[in-house]
Motif scaffolding. Sequence first.
Motif, PDB file in Angstrom:
ATOM      1  N   LEU A 191       0.876  -1.175   0.000  1.00  0.00           N
ATOM      2  CA  LEU A 191       0.000   0.000   0.000  1.00  0.00           C
ATOM      3  C   LEU A 191       0.909   1.220   0.000  1.00  0.00           C
ATOM      4  CD1 LEU A 191      -1.465  -2.395   1.667  1.00  0.00           C
ATOM      5  CD2 LEU A 191      -2.991  -0.602   2.444  1.00  0.00           C
ATOM      6  N   ALA A 192       0.812   2.042  -1.011  1.00  0.00           N
ATOM      7  CA  ALA A 192       1.718   3.196  -1.101  1.00  0.00           C
ATOM      8  C   ALA A 192       0.966   4.451  -1.483  1.00  0.00           C
ATOM      9  CB  ALA A 192       2.819   2.905  -2.123  1.00  0.00           C
TER      10      ALA A 192
ATOM     11  N   ALA B 272       7.745  20.926   3.004  1.00  0.00           N
ATOM     12  CA  ALA B 272       7.324  19.793   2.176  1.00  0.00           C
ATOM     13  C   ALA B 272       8.090  18.536   2.548  1.00  0.00           C
ATOM     14  CB  ALA B 272       7.549  20.120   0.708  1.00  0.00           C
ATOM     15  N   PRO B 273       7.348  17.467   2.864  1.00  0.00           N
ATOM     16  CA  PRO B 273       8.018  16.192   3.171  1.00  0.00           C
ATOM     17  C   PRO B 273       8.832  15.750   1.948  1.00  0.00           C
ATOM     18  CG  PRO B 273       5.665  16.070   3.706  1.00  0.00           C
ATOM     19  CD  PRO B 273       5.876  17.340   2.933  1.00  0.00           C
ATOM     20  N   THR B 274       9.991  15.190   2.195  1.00  0.00           N
ATOM     21  CA  THR B 274      10.797  14.673   1.080  1.00  0.00           C
ATOM     22  C   THR B 274      10.121  13.424   0.512  1.00  0.00           C
ATOM     23  OG1 THR B 274      12.124  13.551   2.745  1.00  0.00           O
ATOM     24  CG2 THR B 274      13.003  15.585   1.865  1.00  0.00           C
ATOM     25  N   ARG B 275      10.598  13.012  -0.662  1.00  0.00           N
ATOM     26  CA  ARG B 275       9.947  11.953  -1.420  1.00  0.00           C
ATOM     27  C   ARG B 275       9.980  10.595  -0.699  1.00  0.00           C
ATOM     28  NH1 ARG B 275       8.249   9.942  -5.760  1.00  0.00           N
ATOM     29  NH2 ARG B 275       9.387   8.592  -7.177  1.00  0.00           N
ATOM     30  N   GLU B 276      10.989  10.367   0.130  1.00  0.00           N
ATOM     31  CA  GLU B 276      11.108   9.078   0.801  1.00  0.00           C
ATOM     32  C   GLU B 276      10.183   9.030   2.012  1.00  0.00           C
ATOM     33  OE1 GLU B 276      13.844  11.023   0.098  1.00  0.00           O
ATOM     34  OE2 GLU B 276      14.076   9.958  -1.797  1.00  0.00           O
TER      35      GLU B 276
ATOM     36  N   CYS C 245       2.432   6.552   4.898  1.00  0.00           N
ATOM     37  CA  CYS C 245       3.607   5.689   4.819  1.00  0.00           C
ATOM     38  C   CYS C 245       3.304   4.493   3.932  1.00  0.00           C
ATOM     39  CB  CYS C 245       4.090   5.266   6.199  1.00  0.00           C
ATOM     40  SG  CYS C 245       2.811   4.680   7.269  1.00  0.00           S
ATOM     41  N   VAL C 246       4.368   3.873   3.461  1.00  0.00           N
ATOM     42  CA  VAL C 246       4.258   2.676   2.624  1.00  0.00           C
ATOM     43  C   VAL C 246       4.073   1.479   3.551  1.00  0.00           C
ATOM     44  CG1 VAL C 246       5.506   1.219   0.987  1.00  0.00           C
ATOM     45  CG2 VAL C 246       5.739   3.717   0.873  1.00  0.00           C
ATOM     46  N   CYS C 247       3.101   0.627   3.261  1.00  0.00           N
ATOM     47  CA  CYS C 247       2.856  -0.542   4.099  1.00  0.00           C
ATOM     48  C   CYS C 247       2.976  -1.809   3.268  1.00  0.00           C
ATOM     49  CB  CYS C 247       1.443  -0.482   4.697  1.00  0.00           C
ATOM     50  SG  CYS C 247       1.241   0.880   5.856  1.00  0.00           S
ATOM     51  N   VAL C 248       3.601  -2.831   3.822  1.00  0.00           N
ATOM     52  CA  VAL C 248       3.703  -4.115   3.131  1.00  0.00           C
ATOM     53  C   VAL C 248       3.266  -5.251   4.057  1.00  0.00           C
ATOM     54  CG1 VAL C 248       5.339  -5.829   2.218  1.00  0.00           C
ATOM     55  CG2 VAL C 248       5.414  -3.468   1.413  1.00  0.00           C
ATOM     56  N   THR C 249       2.388  -6.097   3.529  1.00  0.00           N
ATOM     57  CA  THR C 249       2.014  -7.345   4.193  1.00  0.00           C
ATOM     58  C   THR C 249       2.526  -8.479   3.307  1.00  0.00           C
ATOM     59  OG1 THR C 249      -0.092  -7.556   2.998  1.00  0.00           O
ATOM     60  CG2 THR C 249      -0.130  -6.274   5.042  1.00  0.00           C
ATOM     61  N   PHE C 250       2.801  -9.646   3.886  1.00  0.00           N
ATOM     62  CA  PHE C 250       3.266 -10.773   3.042  1.00  0.00           C
ATOM     63  C   PHE C 250       3.021 -12.086   3.778  1.00  0.00           C
ATOM     64  CE2 PHE C 250       7.294 -12.170   5.034  1.00  0.00           C
ATOM     65  CZ  PHE C 250       7.387 -11.208   6.024  1.00  0.00           C
ATOM     66  N   ASP C 251       3.105 -13.191   3.016  1.00  0.00           N
ATOM     67  CA  ASP C 251       2.887 -14.519   3.587  1.00  0.00           C
ATOM     68  C   ASP C 251       4.217 -15.206   3.861  1.00  0.00           C
ATOM     69  OD1 ASP C 251       0.046 -14.440   3.396  1.00  0.00           O
ATOM     70  OD2 ASP C 251       0.200 -14.832   1.241  1.00  0.00           O
TER      71      ASP C 251
ATOM     72  N   PRO D   8      12.356   2.870  -3.977  1.00  0.00           N
ATOM     73  CA  PRO D   8      12.806   4.270  -4.076  1.00  0.00           C
ATOM     74  C   PRO D   8      11.928   5.212  -3.236  1.00  0.00           C
ATOM     75  CG  PRO D   8      12.400   3.300  -6.266  1.00  0.00           C
ATOM     76  CD  PRO D   8      11.909   2.320  -5.272  1.00  0.00           C
ATOM     77  N   SER D   9      10.681   4.825  -2.982  1.00  0.00           N
ATOM     78  CA  SER D   9       9.772   5.700  -2.232  1.00  0.00           C
ATOM     79  C   SER D   9       9.931   5.539  -0.722  1.00  0.00           C
ATOM     80  CB  SER D   9       8.328   5.402  -2.629  1.00  0.00           C
ATOM     81  OG  SER D   9       8.027   4.044  -2.368  1.00  0.00           O
ATOM     82  N   VAL D  10      10.835   4.654  -0.288  1.00  0.00           N
ATOM     83  CA  VAL D  10      10.953   4.351   1.145  1.00  0.00           C
ATOM     84  C   VAL D  10      12.228   4.934   1.745  1.00  0.00           C
ATOM     85  CG1 VAL D  10      11.337   2.452   2.778  1.00  0.00           C
ATOM     86  CG2 VAL D  10       9.481   2.311   1.100  1.00  0.00           C
ATOM     87  N   ASP D  11      12.084   5.547   2.921  1.00  0.00           N
ATOM     88  CA  ASP D  11      13.226   6.002   3.710  1.00  0.00           C
ATOM     89  C   ASP D  11      13.673   4.825   4.586  1.00  0.00           C
ATOM     90  OD1 ASP D  11      14.991   6.980   5.540  1.00  0.00           O
ATOM     91  OD2 ASP D  11      13.686   8.590   6.269  1.00  0.00           O
ATOM     92  N   ALA D  12      14.789   4.199   4.207  1.00  0.00           N
ATOM     93  CA  ALA D  12      15.221   2.968   4.877  1.00  0.00           C
ATOM     94  C   ALA D  12      15.604   3.206   6.337  1.00  0.00           C
ATOM     95  CB  ALA D  12      16.386   2.339   4.119  1.00  0.00           C
ATOM     96  N   SER D  13      15.766   4.462   6.734  1.00  0.00           N
ATOM     97  CA  SER D  13      16.092   4.730   8.144  1.00  0.00           C
ATOM     98  C   SER D  13      14.821   4.924   8.974  1.00  0.00           C
ATOM     99  CB  SER D  13      16.985   5.962   8.255  1.00  0.00           C
ATOM    100  OG  SER D  13      16.241   7.126   7.950  1.00  0.00           O
TER     101      SER D  13
END
Lengths: 271, 271
Positions: free
Chosen positions: A22-23, B23-27, B56-62, B96-101
């Motif tokens: 979800l983005a 303005a929030p940065t892209r990440e 925020c970007v959200c990820v679910t997985f199996d 690229p859209s995620v701030d890894a920190s």
Amino acid sequence: MDVRVDTVGIDVDGETLGGTMLAPTRELPAILFVHGWGGDQRHDLARAREAAGLGCVCVTFDLRGHVHSKVPRERVTRAQNLADIVAAYDWLAERPSVDASSIAVVAISYGGYLASILTSLRDVRWLALRSPALYKDEAWDLPKLQLHADPDLPAYRRRRIAAGENRALRACAAYRGDVLVVEAENDTIVPHAVTENYLAAFVAARSRTARVLAGADHALSEKSAQKDYSSVLISWLTEMIVGARGSAAKRNVDLHKAAVRAAGEGAPRPH
Amino acid sequence: MDVRVDTVGIDVDGETLGGTMLAPTRELPAILFVHGWGGDQRHDLARAREAAGLGCVCVTFDLRGHVHSKVPRERVTRAQNLADIVAAYDWLAERPSVDASSIAVVAISYGGYLASILTSLRDVRWLALRSPALYKDEAWDLPKLQLHADPDLPAYRRRRIAAGENRALRACAAYRGDVLVVEAENDTIVPHAVTENYLAAFVAARSRTARVLAGADHALSEKSAQKDYSSVLISWLTEMIVGARGSAAKRNVDLHKAAVRAAGEGAPRPH
């Protein structure tokens, strides 16, 4: 400020795990801050930086007749300051990072009066007014300061004014977005009757939230009143902006699940 | 998830109004959801879509051993499922859209146990554990289901276990981010002593938040318990993510003001 929902695949040890991402899309919601008469954008920065925490673009600016403007304070008119607000709105709506359908306007006193009128000229999704002032429609192009020469103005602000009788209130009556009206309990400049006139005018608003800042004066002279205002404003913006983005995500997750079901699978699979 | 602060100019009637844009940065910050044993990603989607509202970007997985995995349920090991979580984290951190920190991990039960260990392998800024389970370190590569053949496991989960004695608790002891631990009041699968061991282990965490879901069982069978959990989780994520972005904005607004003052001007001016 939509939220994309995609089926994704995550590779590990020769297998691909099914995932869902979800983005939020690149266009963010935005907030335009409008200061009051005699104020300047610096007063809005504390709220703006908190609101930026919600993941939106925030803009503060100085109205003409204030700070370094070429137009002297005693000459600036409502027409000019409304043009300023329209220009700031248009500038903000044109930013590539901004979703022009998700703009909030947060305005104080004289700025709140003009922001109400803005809603009849531009698409304002969320409107927050603190102690919005009220002026008679007449003499639109007279310098704003001269409006106070009218000996009837204080009485006008204590009368019941129907929405049809005033340009700002007419705009409120036609407004279909969400509105927050914040009143200072001990406001002698914008008395309670003005707030009542505004609240009564918002007959078509999607949601109405009214709050009173206990013990506060018009200028929020006390630090505690400023803190109360920030708290009320940020809570409301959180509900509105986070809520709208969450609704977009819910709608797209539901569509995504339906698409996965239609494809005859029990759970989202990588493509 | 930084917030840029820029002086901007807004043109109107031949004059340029001074403005400030935040303005929030892209990440964006991101959240990885890890399901529990016997669960699947669909259980996480309700929370994920609400959390997406925070921008925020959200990820679910199996996890392997679940849903359509090539690895049968009775053969999958902790080592494999930890590798799954590391793979999902790395996949997310590379977007690229995620701030890894600024990555949060939200995990349940067995997933919470593995997510705790993940913090010793990857940078996890925020960690939310619901009913995190606990297993002995031995037999790391044994199928997970066989761990329950150990007749001492129920007693192990009722004992006081020092952080040094268990891999997951050691990871908790070294964890320096913010942590939320949510316990189900009537949990018979992960008893209260396990929660106590986890909470006692987080000695270096930046902040610790512990909540109990009243009347809830391990699986949150009741709708009301699920709702309580969502509410606790989203409030905490809001405080963490909106708060962190607001702090970034505050820092940069302060720097911006200092730069404007150093330039010898009374207020930000367009450049």
